[in-house]
Design a protein around this motif. Structure first.
Motif, PDB file in Angstrom:
ATOM      1  N   LEU A 117       0.584  -0.801  -0.506  1.00  8.75           N
ATOM      2  CA  LEU A 117      -0.103  -0.041  -0.227  1.00  8.75           C
ATOM      3  C   LEU A 117       0.856   0.930   0.155  1.00  8.75           C
ATOM      4  O   LEU A 117       1.684   1.323   0.882  1.00  8.75           O
ATOM      5  CB  LEU A 117      -1.108  -0.216   1.184  1.00  8.75           C
ATOM      6  N   GLN A 118       0.721   2.323  -0.116  1.00 14.83           N
ATOM      7  CA  GLN A 118       1.186   3.476  -0.949  1.00 14.83           C
ATOM      8  C   GLN A 118      -0.028   4.682  -0.150  1.00 14.83           C
ATOM      9  O   GLN A 118      -0.969   4.772  -0.140  1.00 14.83           O
ATOM     10  CB  GLN A 118       1.479   3.972  -1.724  1.00 14.83           C
ATOM     11  N   SER A 119       0.990   5.949   0.735  1.00 16.70           N
ATOM     12  CA  SER A 119      -0.692   6.143   1.667  1.00 16.70           C
ATOM     13  C   SER A 119      -1.049   7.696   0.149  1.00 16.70           C
ATOM     14  O   SER A 119       0.495   8.030  -0.063  1.00 16.70           O
ATOM     15  CB  SER A 119       0.435   6.687   2.653  1.00 16.70           C
ATOM     16  N   TYR A 124       5.187   3.541   2.679  1.00 15.42           N
ATOM     17  CA  TYR A 124       4.623   2.416   2.192  1.00 15.42           C
ATOM     18  C   TYR A 124       4.040   1.737   2.729  1.00 15.42           C
ATOM     19  O   TYR A 124       4.842   1.515   4.846  1.00 15.42           O
ATOM     20  CB  TYR A 124       5.411   1.654   0.839  1.00 15.42           C
ATOM     21  N   HIS A 162      -7.496  -1.157   6.582  1.00 11.63           N
ATOM     22  CA  HIS A 162      -6.644   0.491   6.836  1.00 11.63           C
ATOM     23  C   HIS A 162      -6.827   1.443   6.035  1.00 11.63           C
ATOM     24  O   HIS A 162      -6.679   2.331   7.095  1.00 11.63           O
ATOM     25  CB  HIS A 162      -5.864  -0.217   6.143  1.00 11.63           C
ATOM     26  N   ASN A 163      -7.719   1.227   5.717  1.00 14.12           N
ATOM     27  CA  ASN A 163      -9.059   2.636   5.555  1.00 14.12           C
ATOM     28  C   ASN A 163      -9.551   3.131   6.189  1.00 14.12           C
ATOM     29  O   ASN A 163     -10.021   4.786   6.221  1.00 14.12           O
ATOM     30  CB  ASN A 163      -9.390   2.843   3.547  1.00 14.12           C
ATOM     31  N   THR A 215      -1.120   1.575  10.561  1.00  9.83           N
ATOM     32  CA  THR A 215      -0.806   2.896   9.010  1.00  9.83           C
ATOM     33  C   THR A 215      -1.841   3.530   9.717  1.00  9.83           C
ATOM     34  O   THR A 215      -2.807   4.568   8.097  1.00  9.83           O
ATOM     35  CB  THR A 215      -2.069   1.695   8.157  1.00  9.83           C
ATOM     36  N   CYS A 255      -3.954   7.287   6.786  1.00 15.30           N
ATOM     37  CA  CYS A 255      -5.607   7.836   5.816  1.00 15.30           C
ATOM     38  C   CYS A 255      -5.531   8.380   4.931  1.00 15.30           C
ATOM     39  O   CYS A 255      -5.096   8.722   5.531  1.00 15.30           O
ATOM     40  CB  CYS A 255      -5.984   6.616   6.650  1.00 15.30           C
ATOM     41  N   TRP A 273      -5.004   4.985   2.640  1.00 16.85           N
ATOM     42  CA  TRP A 273      -4.067   4.349   1.281  1.00 16.85           C
ATOM     43  C   TRP A 273      -4.337   3.802  -0.021  1.00 16.85           C
ATOM     44  O   TRP A 273      -5.914   3.672  -0.133  1.00 16.85           O
ATOM     45  CB  TRP A 273      -3.710   2.571   2.743  1.00 16.85           C
TER      46      TRP A 273
END
Length: 79
Positions: free
Chosen positions: A7-9, A16, A31-32, A39, A43, A45
């Motif tokens: 994942l990338q912010s 990452y 994650h989001n 993570t 947010c 991601w």
């Protein structure tokens, strides 16, 4: 199936995250929505890549590799 993902912010593109899961959609949602303590500060991601494995050990080994210096370089160069 075991999924290794990166994942990338979206707010801070220099951050990452690499993880492993059996349910990729649920995990990205976690994650989001801030449910992951590692993570939640970065947010939202976006999913860069995921690779599916049938063998758990191979998936774990690939995840470990992606978390090394050369694995991070590999991801940045190819994804």
């Amino acid at each position: 199936m075991y999924f290794v993902y990166s994942l990338q912010s979206e707010l801070n593109p220099d951050h990452y995250y690499v993880g492993i899961t059996t349910d990729i959609n649920r995990r990205i949602e976690e994650h989001n929505t801030g449910k992951s303590i590692h993570t939640n500060k970065f947010c939202p991601w976006k999913l860069l890549i995921y690779v599916a494995f049938t063998d758990k050990t191979k998936a774990q080994n690939f995840e470990k590799y992606l978390k090394t210096g050369s694995g991070r370089t590999f991801c940045k160069r190819h994804f």
